[in-house]
Design a protein around this motif. Structure first.
Motif, PDB file in Angstrom:
ATOM      1  N   THR A 111       2.655   1.534  -9.584  1.00  0.00           N
ATOM      2  CA  THR A 111       3.514   1.677  -8.516  1.00  0.00           C
ATOM      3  C   THR A 111       4.439   1.681  -8.512  1.00  0.00           C
ATOM      4  N   GLU A 112       6.061   2.058  -8.832  1.00  0.00           N
ATOM      5  CA  GLU A 112       7.082   1.435  -8.704  1.00  0.00           C
ATOM      6  C   GLU A 112       7.655   2.280  -8.478  1.00  0.00           C
ATOM      7  N   LYS A 151       7.286   5.737  -8.665  1.00  0.00           N
ATOM      8  CA  LYS A 151       7.367   5.787  -9.678  1.00  0.00           C
ATOM      9  C   LYS A 151       5.865   5.936  -9.828  1.00  0.00           C
ATOM     10  N   LEU A 152       4.452   6.713 -10.380  1.00  0.00           N
ATOM     11  CA  LEU A 152       2.921   6.119 -10.977  1.00  0.00           C
ATOM     12  C   LEU A 152       3.063   5.630 -12.326  1.00  0.00           C
ATOM     13  N   THR A 160       0.862  -1.247  -0.056  1.00  0.00           N
ATOM     14  CA  THR A 160      -0.066   0.105   0.344  1.00  0.00           C
ATOM     15  C   THR A 160       0.827   1.242   0.407  1.00  0.00           C
ATOM     16  N   TYR A 161       0.781   2.253  -1.018  1.00  0.00           N
ATOM     17  CA  TYR A 161       1.014   3.158  -1.022  1.00  0.00           C
ATOM     18  C   TYR A 161       0.401   4.834  -1.248  1.00  0.00           C
ATOM     19  N   ILE A 162       0.711   4.794   0.416  1.00  0.00           N
ATOM     20  CA  ILE A 162      -0.212   6.569   0.539  1.00  0.00           C
ATOM     21  C   ILE A 162       0.830   7.836   0.377  1.00  0.00           C
ATOM     22  N   PHE A 178      -3.580  10.411  -0.034  1.00  0.00           N
ATOM     23  CA  PHE A 178      -4.237   9.475  -1.429  1.00  0.00           C
ATOM     24  C   PHE A 178      -3.647   7.858  -1.521  1.00  0.00           C
ATOM     25  N   ILE A 179      -4.433   7.074  -1.752  1.00  0.00           N
ATOM     26  CA  ILE A 179      -3.635   6.390  -1.820  1.00  0.00           C
ATOM     27  C   ILE A 179      -3.258   5.849  -3.489  1.00  0.00           C
ATOM     28  N   MET A 180      -2.014   5.554  -3.803  1.00  0.00           N
ATOM     29  CA  MET A 180      -1.563   5.158  -5.081  1.00  0.00           C
ATOM     30  C   MET A 180      -1.803   4.206  -5.509  1.00  0.00           C
TER      31      MET A 180
END
Length: 167
Positions: A84-85, A99-100, A57-59, A77-79
């Motif tokens: 996502t990298e 990176k998105l 999980t990325y925020i 915001f949740i990415m």
């Protein structure tokens, strides 16, 4: 989905060093209204859903750049974890940025503005340990075995079993 819905109902408290619950704290307000587009429930369903499905999980949390509250989070915001990298500068600086990648668009986020929550990954190979391991991947053989047994049972039922053979 069921797990993430139930987990999203969890209420959080902020306590001071003496253990007293602080009813009015900026962190509680941020958790209750993470951003202008999402309510608390949807935010945390995405949080737990991405973590359970992808292991990550990325925020993204932009910060106040100046003034008395400099450095505090404005919103969260949740990415999308599957887009996502992690960008690494080697073993001395394993995560330099995120990176998105969505379609032809690449958006870069500073390391300091992203919270990465992940499950442990014991697959140490070419940076894989930087990403969390999905519980689905960890259980892949068990799931595959169960699916194969269901298919075999269904085919035997459809064919009325093999004639003259007891199975």
């Amino acid at each position: 989905s069921w797990i993430s819905q139930k987990a999203a109902l969890t209420k959080f408290n902020v306590k001071d060093f003496e253990g007293n619950i602080l009813a009015d704290h900026p962190l509680i307000n941020l958790l209750d209204i993470p951003n202008q587009l999402q309510a608390r429930s949807e935010f945390f369903q995405q949080y737990y859903g991405f973590k359970l499905i992808t292991g990550n999980t990325y925020i993204y949390s932009p910060r106040i750049e100046s003034g008395r509250n400099q450095g505090q989070a404005l919103e969260m915001f949740i990415m999308p974890a599957h887009y996502t990298e992690i960008v690494s500068d080697g073993w001395m600086n394993p995560v330099s940025e995120y990176k998105l990648n969505i379609g032809d668009q690449v958006i870069r986020f500073p390391y300091s503005d992203v919270l990465h929550d992940k499950f442990p990954n014991f697959d140490f190979d070419y940076g894989e340990e930087l990403y969390g391991m999905s519980p689905l991947r960890a259980a892949a053989r068990t799931i595959s075995k169960s699916n194969d047994a269901q298919i075999a049972s269904q085919k035997a039922f459809q064919n009325n079993g093999a004639i003259g053979i007891i199975s």
